[in-house]
Design an enzyme around this catalytic site. Structure first.
Site, PDB file in Angstrom:
ATOM      1  CB  VAL A 152      46.660  50.298  27.430  1.00 14.02           C
ATOM      2  CG1 VAL A 152      45.561  50.815  27.129  1.00 14.02           C
ATOM      3  CG2 VAL A 152      47.580  50.464  28.595  1.00 14.02           C
ATOM      4  CB  CYS A 153      46.536  49.537  21.750  1.00 11.76           C
ATOM      5  SG  CYS A 153      47.634  51.311  22.235  1.00 11.76           S
ATOM      6  CG  ASP A 154      46.096  43.102  23.476  1.00 16.88           C
ATOM      7  OD1 ASP A 154      46.555  42.156  22.224  1.00 16.88           O
ATOM      8  OD2 ASP A 154      45.647  42.738  24.201  1.00 16.88           O
TER       9      ASP A 154
END
Length: 172
Positions: free
Chosen positions: A64-66
């Site tokens: 998700v951060c990516d």
């Protein structure tokens, strides 16, 4: 002692404790010192006069951060010079640089909260149990007043990208 907030966030449904205040629209954004690289620290004043979208992620090396950082990198290209998008995580600056190079991310500024975790505590996103910063979005106007904030209640969920970008566009 810093304020502990319980019952406001989870990781895969499991409760986590956030340290620090819950900032609100209209609050003056706290100053910060974050590392751009191992030796270079930057503060909020280094971006004075710009509209700032601060995208906080636990770690760039997660799915998700990516995706969140790639999405804001795409948006940064469309928003113009008066806007800066800062991605804050506790990843080491080396890891941030490596990730950005591999991902082709070149429009957002990655900043690391690894040294003191003070950003996380001042912005109310430091996760006590994990020593990471909770996924969240802050939009600051040119005078560093908070104009939009989203604290996610579940770490694995995506933020509301459109709402954050629209908040920036209203300030341009």
């Amino acid at each position: 002692m810093a304020q502990e907030r319980t019952g406001v966030a989870t990781l895969k449904g499991n409760p986590i404790t956030l340290i620090g205040p819950e900032l609100k629209v209209g609050d003056q954004a706290p100053d910060f010192k974050l590392n751009k690289d191992l030796m270079t620290e930057v503060s909020l004043s280094d971006f004075s006069g710009k509209i700032k979208l601060i995208s906080v992620v636990p770690s760039l090396d997660t799915g998700v951060c990516d995706q969140q950082t790639r999405r804001f990198n795409e948006e940064a290209a469309k928003l113009g010079d008066q806007v800066v998008i800062l991605t804050v995580s506790v990843d080491l600056p080396f890891a941030q640089e490596r990730w950005c190079g591999a991902a082709g991310v070149d429009k957002v500024v990655t900043l690391s909260d690894y040294k003191t975790r003070a950003f996380g505590q001042d912005y109310g996103v430091f996760i006590k149990e994990l020593a990471l910063d909770m996924r969240s979005i802050f939009v600051l106007d040119a005078d560093n007043k908070i104009r939009y904030v989203q604290y996610l209640s579940e770490m694995t969920e995506h933020p509301d990208y459109d709402a954050a970008v629209n908040a920036v566009k209203q300030l341009i």
